[in-house]
Design a protein around this motif. Structure first.
Motif, PDB file in Angstrom:
ATOM      1  N   ILE A 128      46.707  17.868  38.252  1.00  0.00           N
ATOM      2  CA  ILE A 128      45.485  18.345  38.914  1.00  0.00           C
ATOM      3  C   ILE A 128      45.562  19.861  39.137  1.00  0.00           C
ATOM      4  O   ILE A 128      44.603  20.591  38.884  1.00  0.00           O
ATOM      5  N   GLY A 129      46.727  20.331  39.594  1.00  0.00           N
ATOM      6  CA  GLY A 129      46.894  21.773  39.795  1.00  0.00           C
ATOM      7  C   GLY A 129      46.749  22.548  38.499  1.00  0.00           C
ATOM      8  O   GLY A 129      46.093  23.589  38.453  1.00  0.00           O
ATOM      9  N   LEU A 130      47.343  22.015  37.428  1.00  0.00           N
ATOM     10  CA  LEU A 130      47.236  22.676  36.123  1.00  0.00           C
ATOM     11  C   LEU A 130      45.787  22.693  35.637  1.00  0.00           C
ATOM     12  O   LEU A 130      45.318  23.704  35.110  1.00  0.00           O
ATOM     13  N   ALA A 131      45.076  21.604  35.829  1.00  0.00           N
ATOM     14  CA  ALA A 131      43.666  21.549  35.416  1.00  0.00           C
ATOM     15  C   ALA A 131      42.837  22.599  36.156  1.00  0.00           C
ATOM     16  O   ALA A 131      41.987  23.270  35.548  1.00  0.00           O
ATOM     17  N   LEU A 132      43.100  22.768  37.440  1.00  0.00           N
ATOM     18  CA  LEU A 132      42.370  23.784  38.206  1.00  0.00           C
ATOM     19  C   LEU A 132      42.695  25.198  37.722  1.00  0.00           C
ATOM     20  O   LEU A 132      41.803  26.048  37.628  1.00  0.00           O
ATOM     21  N   TRP A 133      43.959  25.444  37.386  1.00  0.00           N
ATOM     22  CA  TRP A 133      44.323  26.757  36.850  1.00  0.00           C
ATOM     23  C   TRP A 133      43.687  27.000  35.491  1.00  0.00           C
ATOM     24  O   TRP A 133      43.273  28.120  35.186  1.00  0.00           O
ATOM     25  N   ILE A 134      43.613  25.978  34.664  1.00  0.00           N
ATOM     26  CA  ILE A 134      42.981  26.131  33.349  1.00  0.00           C
ATOM     27  C   ILE A 134      41.496  26.444  33.504  1.00  0.00           C
ATOM     28  O   ILE A 134      40.957  27.313  32.802  1.00  0.00           O
ATOM     29  N   ILE A 135      40.840  25.761  34.434  1.00  0.00           N
ATOM     30  CA  ILE A 135      39.420  26.037  34.689  1.00  0.00           C
ATOM     31  C   ILE A 135      39.241  27.486  35.139  1.00  0.00           C
ATOM     32  O   ILE A 135      38.349  28.203  34.658  1.00  0.00           O
ATOM     33  N   ALA A 136      40.090  27.933  36.062  1.00  0.00           N
ATOM     34  CA  ALA A 136      40.006  29.320  36.537  1.00  0.00           C
ATOM     35  C   ALA A 136      40.275  30.296  35.400  1.00  0.00           C
ATOM     36  O   ALA A 136      39.606  31.337  35.293  1.00  0.00           O
ATOM     37  N   PHE A 137      41.218  29.976  34.524  1.00  0.00           N
ATOM     38  CA  PHE A 137      41.540  30.832  33.387  1.00  0.00           C
ATOM     39  C   PHE A 137      40.341  30.955  32.447  1.00  0.00           C
ATOM     40  O   PHE A 137      40.014  32.056  31.992  1.00  0.00           O
ATOM     41  N   VAL A 138      39.661  29.848  32.174  1.00  0.00           N
ATOM     42  CA  VAL A 138      38.488  29.875  31.296  1.00  0.00           C
ATOM     43  C   VAL A 138      37.367  30.702  31.932  1.00  0.00           C
ATOM     44  O   VAL A 138      36.699  31.480  31.247  1.00  0.00           O
ATOM     45  N   VAL A 139      37.185  30.536  33.243  1.00  0.00           N
ATOM     46  CA  VAL A 139      36.159  31.324  33.933  1.00  0.00           C
ATOM     47  C   VAL A 139      36.466  32.817  33.817  1.00  0.00           C
ATOM     48  O   VAL A 139      35.569  33.629  33.553  1.00  0.00           O
ATOM     49  N   VAL A 140      37.718  33.188  33.996  1.00  0.00           N
ATOM     50  CA  VAL A 140      38.098  34.601  33.882  1.00  0.00           C
ATOM     51  C   VAL A 140      37.871  35.099  32.456  1.00  0.00           C
ATOM     52  O   VAL A 140      37.376  36.218  32.251  1.00  0.00           O
ATOM     53  N   LEU A 141      38.221  34.284  31.450  1.00  0.00           N
ATOM     54  CA  LEU A 141      37.984  34.695  30.065  1.00  0.00           C
ATOM     55  C   LEU A 141      36.494  34.908  29.792  1.00  0.00           C
ATOM     56  O   LEU A 141      36.107  35.870  29.122  1.00  0.00           O
ATOM     57  N   VAL A 142      35.654  34.025  30.330  1.00  0.00           N
ATOM     58  CA  VAL A 142      34.212  34.167  30.139  1.00  0.00           C
ATOM     59  C   VAL A 142      33.715  35.444  30.817  1.00  0.00           C
ATOM     60  O   VAL A 142      32.905  36.188  30.245  1.00  0.00           O
ATOM     61  N   MET A 191      39.045  42.787  35.475  1.00  0.00           N
ATOM     62  CA  MET A 191      39.438  41.384  35.430  1.00  0.00           C
ATOM     63  C   MET A 191      40.864  41.197  34.924  1.00  0.00           C
ATOM     64  O   MET A 191      41.326  40.071  34.786  1.00  0.00           O
ATOM     65  N   HIS A 192      41.568  42.292  34.676  1.00  0.00           N
ATOM     66  CA  HIS A 192      42.923  42.179  34.137  1.00  0.00           C
ATOM     67  C   HIS A 192      43.853  41.461  35.116  1.00  0.00           C
ATOM     68  O   HIS A 192      44.652  40.611  34.718  1.00  0.00           O
ATOM     69  N   ASN A 193      43.776  41.787  36.408  1.00  0.00           N
ATOM     70  CA  ASN A 193      44.636  41.135  37.399  1.00  0.00           C
ATOM     71  C   ASN A 193      44.341  39.645  37.485  1.00  0.00           C
ATOM     72  O   ASN A 193      45.268  38.828  37.566  1.00  0.00           O
ATOM     73  N   ALA A 194      43.073  39.273  37.474  1.00  0.00           N
ATOM     74  CA  ALA A 194      42.713  37.855  37.528  1.00  0.00           C
ATOM     75  C   ALA A 194      43.208  37.128  36.275  1.00  0.00           C
ATOM     76  O   ALA A 194      43.651  35.981  36.342  1.00  0.00           O
ATOM     77  N   PHE A 195      43.149  37.813  35.144  1.00  0.00           N
ATOM     78  CA  PHE A 195      43.650  37.227  33.899  1.00  0.00           C
ATOM     79  C   PHE A 195      45.151  36.933  34.001  1.00  0.00           C
ATOM     80  O   PHE A 195      45.608  35.845  33.663  1.00  0.00           O
ATOM     81  N   VAL A 196      45.911  37.886  34.501  1.00  0.00           N
ATOM     82  CA  VAL A 196      47.359  37.716  34.619  1.00  0.00           C
ATOM     83  C   VAL A 196      47.691  36.612  35.624  1.00  0.00           C
ATOM     84  O   VAL A 196      48.573  35.780  35.389  1.00  0.00           O
ATOM     85  N   ILE A 197      46.981  36.562  36.731  1.00  0.00           N
ATOM     86  CA  ILE A 197      47.245  35.561  37.763  1.00  0.00           C
ATOM     87  C   ILE A 197      46.941  34.158  37.255  1.00  0.00           C
ATOM     88  O   ILE A 197      47.745  33.237  37.429  1.00  0.00           O
ATOM     89  N   THR A 198      45.784  33.987  36.620  1.00  0.00           N
ATOM     90  CA  THR A 198      45.441  32.647  36.143  1.00  0.00           C
ATOM     91  C   THR A 198      46.331  32.220  34.978  1.00  0.00           C
ATOM     92  O   THR A 198      46.708  31.047  34.886  1.00  0.00           O
ATOM     93  N   LEU A 199      46.691  33.141  34.108  1.00  0.00           N
ATOM     94  CA  LEU A 199      47.622  32.817  33.024  1.00  0.00           C
ATOM     95  C   LEU A 199      48.978  32.406  33.595  1.00  0.00           C
ATOM     96  O   LEU A 199      49.602  31.449  33.122  1.00  0.00           O
ATOM     97  N   SER A 200      49.427  33.094  34.630  1.00  0.00           N
ATOM     98  CA  SER A 200      50.684  32.724  35.289  1.00  0.00           C
ATOM     99  C   SER A 200      50.602  31.331  35.901  1.00  0.00           C
ATOM    100  O   SER A 200      51.560  30.556  35.825  1.00  0.00           O
TER     101      SER A 200
END
Length: 86
Positions: free
Chosen positions: A29-43, A52-61
């Motif tokens: 569940i935690g991984l799914a939420l991070w993936i959703i956040a990562f996709v939102v940041v990419l969009v 958005m570089h910091n958000a990209f690094v955080i969600t990728l991490s």
């Protein structure tokens, strides 16, 4: 208020048994939420949002850590199930 448990260990109540949890669900569940956040940041980055570089690094991490936790759970599953059965 009773002070006996503070200075007399024999007067203390027994600790409750730990609850056994399926870590695959928790980490999944935690991984799914991070993936959703990562996709939102990419969009948002594709739409031209600045800074958005910091958000990209955080969600990728978060995604990488979630994958590592699922791998850890796969290899150590028998250990914590054995400990939880006591």
């Amino acid at each position: 208020m009773k002070f006996a448990p503070l200075y007399d260990p024999n007067a203390r109540k027994e600790s409750p048994k730990p609850v056994q949890v399926d870590l695959r669900k928790v980490f999944g569940i935690g991984l799914a939420l991070w993936i959703i956040a990562f996709v939102v940041v990419l969009v948002m980055m594709a739409m031209g949002q600045p800074h958005m570089h910091n958000a990209f690094v955080i969600t990728l991490s978060g995604v990488i850590i979630g994958i590592c936790l699922l791998i850890w759970e796969f290899f150590d599953r028998s250990d914590y199930r054995r400990l939880g059965a006591d």
